[in-house]
Design a protein around this motif. Sequence first.
Motif, PDB file in Angstrom:
ATOM      1  N   PRO A   1       0.810  -1.225   0.000  1.00 56.20           N
ATOM      2  CA  PRO A   1       0.000   0.000   0.000  1.00 56.20           C
ATOM      3  C   PRO A   1       0.839   1.269   0.000  1.00 56.20           C
ATOM      4  O   PRO A   1       1.831   1.381   0.730  1.00 56.20           O
ATOM      5  CB  PRO A   1      -0.812  -0.121   1.289  1.00 56.20           C
ATOM      6  N   ALA A   2       0.413   2.241  -0.812  1.00 55.93           N
ATOM      7  CA  ALA A   2       1.142   3.506  -0.959  1.00 55.93           C
ATOM      8  C   ALA A   2       1.207   4.284   0.348  1.00 55.93           C
ATOM      9  O   ALA A   2       2.126   5.081   0.543  1.00 55.93           O
ATOM     10  CB  ALA A   2       0.492   4.352  -2.049  1.00 55.93           C
ATOM     11  N   GLN A   3       0.291   4.054   1.273  1.00 57.61           N
ATOM     12  CA  GLN A   3       0.324   4.806   2.533  1.00 57.61           C
ATOM     13  C   GLN A   3       1.439   4.341   3.465  1.00 57.61           C
ATOM     14  O   GLN A   3       1.731   5.013   4.450  1.00 57.61           O
ATOM     15  CB  GLN A   3      -1.032   4.796   3.256  1.00 57.61           C
ATOM     16  N   ALA A   4       2.109   3.227   3.153  1.00 58.44           N
ATOM     17  CA  ALA A   4       3.184   2.738   4.013  1.00 58.44           C
ATOM     18  C   ALA A   4       4.532   2.618   3.284  1.00 58.44           C
ATOM     19  O   ALA A   4       5.534   2.294   3.908  1.00 58.44           O
ATOM     20  CB  ALA A   4       2.807   1.388   4.617  1.00 58.44           C
ATOM     21  N   PHE A   5       4.543   2.887   1.972  1.00 59.81           N
ATOM     22  CA  PHE A   5       5.752   2.706   1.168  1.00 59.81           C
ATOM     23  C   PHE A   5       5.897   3.843   0.159  1.00 59.81           C
ATOM     24  O   PHE A   5       4.900   4.381  -0.320  1.00 59.81           O
ATOM     25  CB  PHE A   5       5.696   1.379   0.398  1.00 59.81           C
TER      26      PHE A   5
ATOM     27  N   PHE B   1      11.921  -4.586  -3.456  1.00 62.97           N
ATOM     28  CA  PHE B   1      11.939  -3.135  -3.610  1.00 62.97           C
ATOM     29  C   PHE B   1      12.567  -2.773  -4.951  1.00 62.97           C
ATOM     30  O   PHE B   1      13.664  -3.250  -5.263  1.00 62.97           O
ATOM     31  CB  PHE B   1      12.787  -2.486  -2.512  1.00 62.97           C
ATOM     32  N   THR B   2      11.919  -1.921  -5.719  1.00 60.99           N
ATOM     33  CA  THR B   2      12.523  -1.395  -6.938  1.00 60.99           C
ATOM     34  C   THR B   2      13.537  -0.317  -6.533  1.00 60.99           C
ATOM     35  O   THR B   2      13.512   0.160  -5.394  1.00 60.99           O
ATOM     36  CB  THR B   2      11.453  -0.813  -7.878  1.00 60.99           C
ATOM     37  N   PRO B   3      14.443   0.071  -7.425  1.00 53.23           N
ATOM     38  CA  PRO B   3      15.448   1.072  -7.064  1.00 53.23           C
ATOM     39  C   PRO B   3      14.809   2.328  -6.452  1.00 53.23           C
ATOM     40  O   PRO B   3      13.866   2.891  -7.017  1.00 53.23           O
ATOM     41  CB  PRO B   3      16.141   1.380  -8.396  1.00 53.23           C
ATOM     42  N   GLY B   4      15.306   2.726  -5.294  1.00 53.83           N
ATOM     43  CA  GLY B   4      14.820   3.917  -4.608  1.00 53.83           C
ATOM     44  C   GLY B   4      13.580   3.720  -3.756  1.00 53.83           C
ATOM     45  O   GLY B   4      13.198   4.613  -3.008  1.00 53.83           O
ATOM     46  N   ALA B   5      12.936   2.567  -3.855  1.00 58.27           N
ATOM     47  CA  ALA B   5      11.724   2.315  -3.067  1.00 58.27           C
ATOM     48  C   ALA B   5      12.089   2.004  -1.620  1.00 58.27           C
ATOM     49  O   ALA B   5      13.162   1.471  -1.332  1.00 58.27           O
ATOM     50  CB  ALA B   5      10.927   1.164  -3.672  1.00 58.27           C
ATOM     51  N   ARG B   6      11.164   2.340  -0.714  1.00 62.43           N
ATOM     52  CA  ARG B   6      11.447   2.162   0.714  1.00 62.43           C
ATOM     53  C   ARG B   6      10.157   2.148   1.518  1.00 62.43           C
ATOM     54  O   ARG B   6       9.119   2.596   1.058  1.00 62.43           O
ATOM     55  CB  ARG B   6      12.352   3.283   1.211  1.00 62.43           C
ATOM     56  N   THR B   7      10.288   1.677   2.750  1.00 66.55           N
ATOM     57  CA  THR B   7       9.170   1.708   3.683  1.00 66.55           C
ATOM     58  C   THR B   7       9.045   3.105   4.285  1.00 66.55           C
ATOM     59  O   THR B   7       9.973   3.903   4.213  1.00 66.55           O
ATOM     60  CB  THR B   7       9.374   0.730   4.860  1.00 66.55           C
ATOM     61  N   ASN B   8       7.920   3.368   4.916  1.00 68.40           N
ATOM     62  CA  ASN B   8       7.812   4.504   5.820  1.00 68.40           C
ATOM     63  C   ASN B   8       8.579   4.147   7.091  1.00 68.40           C
ATOM     64  O   ASN B   8       8.946   2.985   7.322  1.00 68.40           O
ATOM     65  CB  ASN B   8       6.353   4.750   6.213  1.00 68.40           C
TER      66      ASN B   8
END
Length: 135
Positions: free
Chosen positions: A13-17, A42-49
């Motif tokens: 979900p976009a609200q947590a990543f 995770f794609t490049p640059g993607a991360r969790t909150n």
Amino acid sequence: MELLPVRPTVKTPAQAFTGDVYMTPIYNGTGPSRLTVALVRFTPGARTNWHSHAVGQTLHVTEGVGLVGTRDGSVLRIHAGETVVCPPGEDHWHGAATGTFMSHLAMLEARPDGGDPTTWLEPVTGEDYEQANQR
């Protein structure tokens, strides 16, 4: 013994990543086990909150290069084959480094009281993420 089928991969979900992150559930324990395991890509640059776990979390990197950061500014650069243990209640985030995919097994225990084991917080800022990549 029980053979579990492969479960469908879902987009997180976009609200947590931030960015594109995909999760494949592997195991959700049934009493007395409280273990939950998922493969997270995770794609490049993607991360969790920012988030914390009531009973802690263990991350085992299976592919690529990633980052794990804590509120005190500490950042670990993590590589395939390495394992990070996040203690109970510690605010942290994790994701792929710039320019590379990163996958890890995320392992955590459900709370003994049955409540949500993860407390999700605010997104990691772009500035904080870029500073983490400089380390």
